[in-house]
Design an enzyme around this catalytic site. Sequence first.
Site, PDB file in Angstrom:
ATOM      1  N   GLN A 182      77.095  14.264  24.066  1.00  0.00           N
ATOM      2  CA  GLN A 182      75.895  13.458  23.809  1.00  0.00           C
ATOM      3  C   GLN A 182      75.796  12.231  24.717  1.00  0.00           C
ATOM      4  O   GLN A 182      74.701  11.741  24.978  1.00  0.00           O
ATOM      5  CB  GLN A 182      75.845  13.012  22.341  1.00  0.00           C
ATOM      6  CG  GLN A 182      75.593  14.144  21.360  1.00  0.00           C
ATOM      7  CD  GLN A 182      74.180  14.735  21.451  1.00  0.00           C
ATOM      8  OE1 GLN A 182      73.253  14.124  21.995  1.00  0.00           O
ATOM      9  NE2 GLN A 182      74.008  15.942  20.931  1.00  0.00           N
ATOM     10  N   CYS A 322      73.508  23.947   8.265  1.00  0.00           N
ATOM     11  CA  CYS A 322      72.782  24.588   7.183  1.00  0.00           C
ATOM     12  C   CYS A 322      73.496  25.916   6.911  1.00  0.00           C
ATOM     13  O   CYS A 322      73.663  26.736   7.796  1.00  0.00           O
ATOM     14  CB  CYS A 322      71.358  24.849   7.650  1.00  0.00           C
ATOM     15  SG  CYS A 322      70.334  25.614   6.423  1.00  0.00           S
TER      16      CYS A 322
HETATM   17  C1  PLP Z   1      78.670  16.231  20.186  1.00  0.00           C
HETATM   18  C2  PLP Z   1      78.440  17.661  20.505  1.00  0.00           C
HETATM   19  N1  PLP Z   1      79.476  18.414  20.874  1.00  0.00           N
HETATM   20  C3  PLP Z   1      79.328  19.717  21.199  1.00  0.00           C
HETATM   21  C4  PLP Z   1      78.096  20.327  21.147  1.00  0.00           C
HETATM   22  C5  PLP Z   1      77.980  21.760  21.512  1.00  0.00           C
HETATM   23  O1  PLP Z   1      77.468  21.925  22.805  1.00  0.00           O
HETATM   24  P1  PLP Z   1      76.843  23.340  23.247  1.00  0.00           P
HETATM   25  O2  PLP Z   1      75.527  23.463  22.562  1.00  0.00           O
HETATM   26  O3  PLP Z   1      76.722  23.243  24.738  1.00  0.00           O
HETATM   27  O4  PLP Z   1      77.799  24.386  22.816  1.00  0.00           O
HETATM   28  C6  PLP Z   1      76.984  19.572  20.754  1.00  0.00           C
HETATM   29  C7  PLP Z   1      75.652  20.219  20.621  1.00  0.00           C
HETATM   30  O5  PLP Z   1      74.951  20.032  19.654  1.00  0.00           O
HETATM   31  C8  PLP Z   1      77.153  18.210  20.422  1.00  0.00           C
HETATM   32  O6  PLP Z   1      76.128  17.449  20.043  1.00  0.00           O
END
Ligand code: PLP
Length: 380
Positions: A182, A322
């Site tokens: 993020q 969810c």
């Molecule tokens: C903090 C965080 N880590 C990991 C992920 C996972 O990333 P990806 O969607 O590329 O698998 C997300 C996605 O929502 C995230 O917000």
Amino acid sequence: MSVYLDHAATTPMVEPALVAMNQQLRKLGNPSSLHTPGRSARKDIEQSRESLAKVVGCIPSEIIFTGSGTESDNTALKGLFWKGRKEGKNLVLISAIEHHAILDPAQWLQEHEGAQVIEIPVDSNGVVEIEALDTLLSQRADEVAVISVMHANNETGAIQPIAAIVQAANEYSIPVHSDAVQSFGKVGLNFAELGLTAMSLSGHKIGGPLGIGVLVLKRGLELPALLHGGGQEREIRSGTLNAPAIVALSAAAECSIPVEEIQQLRQLLENGIKQAVPDAYINSTGEKLPGIVNATYPGTESDTLLLLLDAEGIAASTGSACSAGVQRPSHVLLAMGHNEKSARSSLRFSIGTSTTRAEIERVLEVLPVVIERARAANLR
Ligand SMILES: Cc1ncc(COP(=O)(O)O)c(C=O)c1O
């Protein structure tokens, strides 16, 4: 008017990334092949690796391309755990507010690989309590295989004290991984300066494509792999390199996100929420990402809010998982001291590059009506 305020879930690809991807998709050649088309694809990848390395403050060989942020998190956590276990260490320390891409592999390691997982608590602002980590380390540092704490939280935006965590871990030579999915592109992120062992990034959160992630892994460190095959990416991530997604990710990383504008829109939204719904309160008020507004609206259910907003053309999120159609209260908000009821009355708006002032004003116009309806539905 439809309003998309779920940019933390995924955000549109930026034009330079679309162009780069489109061009690369038309090119032939497996980047592992030795012939001219193969070498040309490899050159494009290596250029992208170099420019990405500059953006995140690492050396090019520290970049390992994966298929997602989730894969990077799994590779780092499991790999560092397995490495530590060889030295007799079985303790995994994670924060209580990690994304499921860390929480679930940690739980898996506990159930299948003999790990013991301890969650480091957070304060009411959603920030890791460094004193709790210090206490843990003073008692059990020699058992710790890996520490994993995210750079910023995806539900509240709260930025975590990574430099202090690394400093504490360094005293005992414990590797630290950080999920920076993020933070990437939104706040300063420098792998070398942070002193991390490993860091996860994802393409589709910064205007790059889906299906591409990065694990930044300290030079020379060997890690047990999850995928075995062609031996690509330091033998840590086998699989034909996804050249179109890689060049597009690097093009997106070169584009700067208009952080100040996003921050101003966030301020407008936060102030407007407080005015329109006086008993609402913002979760996480300290140092945080520019575009995330997580608020609690007492007397409402967040899934009702989501549906009512959706009916008005506004896309938001609860940020929490969810399961079988039943909204579970967010583990992040619970860790911050919310009870189940207030955690279930919370909603995340996330602002991105394409968000306009008119969109925020539209949300503020609709929100009081939606809250009133959600409260009435809750009383029934
Ligand atoms: C903090 C965080 N880590 C990991 C992920 C996972 O990333 P990806 O969607 O590329 O698998 C997300 C996605 O929502 C995230 O917000």
